[in-house]
Motif scaffolding. Structure first.
Motif, PDB file in Angstrom:
ATOM      1  N   PHE A 153       0.817  -1.212   0.000  1.00 54.89           N
ATOM      2  CA  PHE A 153       0.000   0.000   0.000  1.00 54.89           C
ATOM      3  C   PHE A 153       0.857   1.272   0.000  1.00 54.89           C
ATOM      4  N   LEU A 154       2.135   1.139   0.359  1.00 55.24           N
ATOM      5  CA  LEU A 154       2.975   2.333   0.435  1.00 55.24           C
ATOM      6  C   LEU A 154       3.351   2.897  -0.936  1.00 55.24           C
ATOM      7  N   LYS A 155       3.365   2.071  -1.973  1.00 55.84           N
ATOM      8  CA  LYS A 155       3.684   2.572  -3.322  1.00 55.84           C
ATOM      9  C   LYS A 155       2.612   3.536  -3.820  1.00 55.84           C
ATOM     10  N   PRO A 156       1.327   3.144  -3.859  1.00 56.28           N
ATOM     11  CA  PRO A 156       0.314   4.116  -4.317  1.00 56.28           C
ATOM     12  C   PRO A 156       0.179   5.309  -3.366  1.00 56.28           C
ATOM     13  N   ALA A 157       0.330   5.065  -2.068  1.00 58.64           N
ATOM     14  CA  ALA A 157       0.270   6.184  -1.120  1.00 58.64           C
ATOM     15  C   ALA A 157       1.413   7.148  -1.394  1.00 58.64           C
ATOM     16  N   GLY A 158       2.584   6.602  -1.681  1.00 59.90           N
ATOM     17  CA  GLY A 158       3.756   7.435  -1.973  1.00 59.90           C
ATOM     18  C   GLY A 158       3.588   8.250  -3.236  1.00 59.90           C
ATOM     19  N   ASP A 159       2.967   7.660  -4.251  1.00 58.89           N
ATOM     20  CA  ASP A 159       2.737   8.400  -5.494  1.00 58.89           C
ATOM     21  C   ASP A 159       1.850   9.619  -5.245  1.00 58.89           C
ATOM     22  N   VAL A 160       0.817   9.423  -4.434  1.00 57.75           N
ATOM     23  CA  VAL A 160      -0.093  10.527  -4.110  1.00 57.75           C
ATOM     24  C   VAL A 160       0.645  11.582  -3.287  1.00 57.75           C
ATOM     25  N   ALA A 161       1.380  11.133  -2.275  1.00 60.35           N
ATOM     26  CA  ALA A 161       2.112  12.071  -1.416  1.00 60.35           C
ATOM     27  C   ALA A 161       3.147  12.849  -2.220  1.00 60.35           C
ATOM     28  N   ASP A 162       3.867  12.171  -3.091  1.00 65.19           N
ATOM     29  CA  ASP A 162       4.893  12.845  -3.890  1.00 65.19           C
ATOM     30  C   ASP A 162       4.294  13.903  -4.810  1.00 65.19           C
ATOM     31  N   SER A 163       3.085  13.649  -5.310  1.00 63.35           N
ATOM     32  CA  SER A 163       2.453  14.651  -6.176  1.00 63.35           C
ATOM     33  C   SER A 163       2.124  15.918  -5.386  1.00 63.35           C
ATOM     34  N   VAL A 164       1.717  15.763  -4.147  1.00 66.11           N
ATOM     35  CA  VAL A 164       1.435  16.933  -3.309  1.00 66.11           C
ATOM     36  C   VAL A 164       2.739  17.619  -2.912  1.00 66.11           C
ATOM     37  N   LEU A 165       3.724  16.830  -2.514  1.00 64.11           N
ATOM     38  CA  LEU A 165       4.984  17.380  -2.031  1.00 64.11           C
ATOM     39  C   LEU A 165       5.847  17.971  -3.146  1.00 64.11           C
ATOM     40  N   SER A 166       5.441  17.764  -4.390  1.00 60.23           N
ATOM     41  CA  SER A 166       6.201  18.342  -5.505  1.00 60.23           C
ATOM     42  C   SER A 166       6.017  19.863  -5.584  1.00 60.23           C
ATOM     43  N   TYR A 167       4.967  20.371  -4.944  1.00 61.37           N
ATOM     44  CA  TYR A 167       4.747  21.816  -4.930  1.00 61.37           C
ATOM     45  C   TYR A 167       5.650  22.456  -3.883  1.00 61.37           C
ATOM     46  N   PRO A 168       6.224  23.595  -4.198  1.00 52.41           N
ATOM     47  CA  PRO A 168       7.017  24.299  -3.174  1.00 52.41           C
ATOM     48  C   PRO A 168       6.122  24.701  -2.008  1.00 52.41           C
ATOM     49  N   PHE A 169       6.630  24.552  -0.813  1.00 52.48           N
ATOM     50  CA  PHE A 169       5.873  24.839   0.408  1.00 52.48           C
ATOM     51  C   PHE A 169       5.321  26.256   0.405  1.00 52.48           C
ATOM     52  N   GLU A 170       6.078  27.194  -0.117  1.00 49.73           N
ATOM     53  CA  GLU A 170       5.684  28.602  -0.104  1.00 49.73           C
ATOM     54  C   GLU A 170       4.442  28.861  -0.953  1.00 49.73           C
ATOM     55  N   LEU A 171       4.161  27.986  -1.922  1.00 47.01           N
ATOM     56  CA  LEU A 171       3.002  28.182  -2.793  1.00 47.01           C
ATOM     57  C   LEU A 171       1.731  27.548  -2.225  1.00 47.01           C
ATOM     58  N   ILE A 172       1.869  26.795  -1.145  1.00 42.77           N
ATOM     59  CA  ILE A 172       0.721  26.122  -0.560  1.00 42.77           C
ATOM     60  C   ILE A 172      -0.085  27.137   0.249  1.00 42.77           C
ATOM     61  N   ASN A 173      -1.393  27.093   0.084  1.00 41.41           N
ATOM     62  CA  ASN A 173      -2.308  27.947   0.839  1.00 41.41           C
ATOM     63  C   ASN A 173      -1.995  27.810   2.329  1.00 41.41           C
ATOM     64  N   SER A 174      -1.938  28.921   3.042  1.00 40.99           N
ATOM     65  CA  SER A 174      -1.535  28.891   4.451  1.00 40.99           C
ATOM     66  C   SER A 174      -2.426  27.992   5.302  1.00 40.99           C
ATOM     67  N   SER A 175      -3.679  27.828   4.919  1.00 44.75           N
ATOM     68  CA  SER A 175      -4.569  26.954   5.688  1.00 44.75           C
ATOM     69  C   SER A 175      -4.208  25.480   5.516  1.00 44.75           C
ATOM     70  N   LEU A 176      -3.466  25.151   4.469  1.00 45.28           N
ATOM     71  CA  LEU A 176      -3.082  23.765   4.213  1.00 45.28           C
ATOM     72  C   LEU A 176      -1.629  23.461   4.597  1.00 45.28           C
ATOM     73  N   GLN A 177      -0.884  24.466   5.014  1.00 49.30           N
ATOM     74  CA  GLN A 177       0.531  24.248   5.272  1.00 49.30           C
ATOM     75  C   GLN A 177       0.776  23.237   6.391  1.00 49.30           C
ATOM     76  N   GLU A 178      -0.048  23.254   7.416  1.00 50.79           N
ATOM     77  CA  GLU A 178       0.150  22.296   8.510  1.00 50.79           C
ATOM     78  C   GLU A 178      -0.127  20.866   8.035  1.00 50.79           C
ATOM     79  N   LYS A 179      -1.151  20.690   7.212  1.00 56.05           N
ATOM     80  CA  LYS A 179      -1.436  19.365   6.642  1.00 56.05           C
ATOM     81  C   LYS A 179      -0.317  18.930   5.708  1.00 56.05           C
ATOM     82  N   TYR A 180       0.208  19.877   4.946  1.00 58.33           N
ATOM     83  CA  TYR A 180       1.334  19.596   4.045  1.00 58.33           C
ATOM     84  C   TYR A 180       2.530  19.088   4.857  1.00 58.33           C
TER      85      TYR A 180
END
Length: 169
Positions: free
Chosen positions: A62-89
């Motif tokens: 299960f870690l492979k598909p979970a990792g693919d999803v996580a990597d797609s989110v983490l590919s965005y620079p932290f500074e571009l993430i909406n401040s309300s989502l930064q803690e979840k990021y």
């Protein structure tokens, strides 16, 4: 003569328009893509669902598909993430580092733990248990590769938190 001028205008006008417009690749280089908040929330929820399946079954597949999803989110620079989502990021960053540690990909895991600790300190988050967890696992990775000075420092910092909480972890 009028025909020649019209023909010339007919060919030069489209050429001028094409040259003045930038290509999509150039636009990507100029301004990075800003993530869509709704898409990020959906991807984070999807990661949580797959990760829960892993935690319930302890099936590493299960870690492979979970990792693919996580990597797609983490590919965005932290500074571009909406401040309300930064803690979840940041939580996702920590979870992904842990997943990679479980997969024995210690180099990538180390990089994500270091990134998490840096962003945690930069944002002055108030989740010391998460920080201690990251420090402890990062310390274990450093000791695995023989960097005992860094490992000792990180493990000591993690231990300080657990001692204040009177936790046996």
């Amino acid at each position: 003569m009028l025909f020649l001028k019209n023909s010339l205008a007919f060919f030069l006008l489209p050429l001028l328009i094409c040259c003045s417009c930038s290509s999509p690749n150039e636009k990507e280089l100029i301004s990075p893509a800003i993530p869509d908040t709704a898409v990020l929330i959906g991807q984070m929820s999807r990661y949580d669902s797959i990760s829960n399946l892993y935690l319930k079954s302890n099936d590493i597949d299960f870690l492979k598909p979970a990792g693919d999803v996580a990597d797609s989110v983490l590919s965005y620079p932290f500074e571009l993430i909406n401040s309300s989502l930064q803690e979840k990021y940041l939580a996702l960053l920590l979870y992904r580092a842990t997943d990679l540690n479980d997969l024995k990909d210690f180099i990538k895991s180390r990089d994500l733990y270091e990134r998490y600790i840096f962003l945690y300190q930069q944002k002055k988050l108030l989740k010391p248990s998460y920080l201690a967890y990251a420090q402890t696992y990062l310390g274990n990775i450093y000791s695995r590769y023989g960097d005992y000075v860094k490992a000792s420092s990180l493990l000591r910092q993690g231990k300080e938190y657990y001692m204040t909480e009177k936790s046996q972890d």
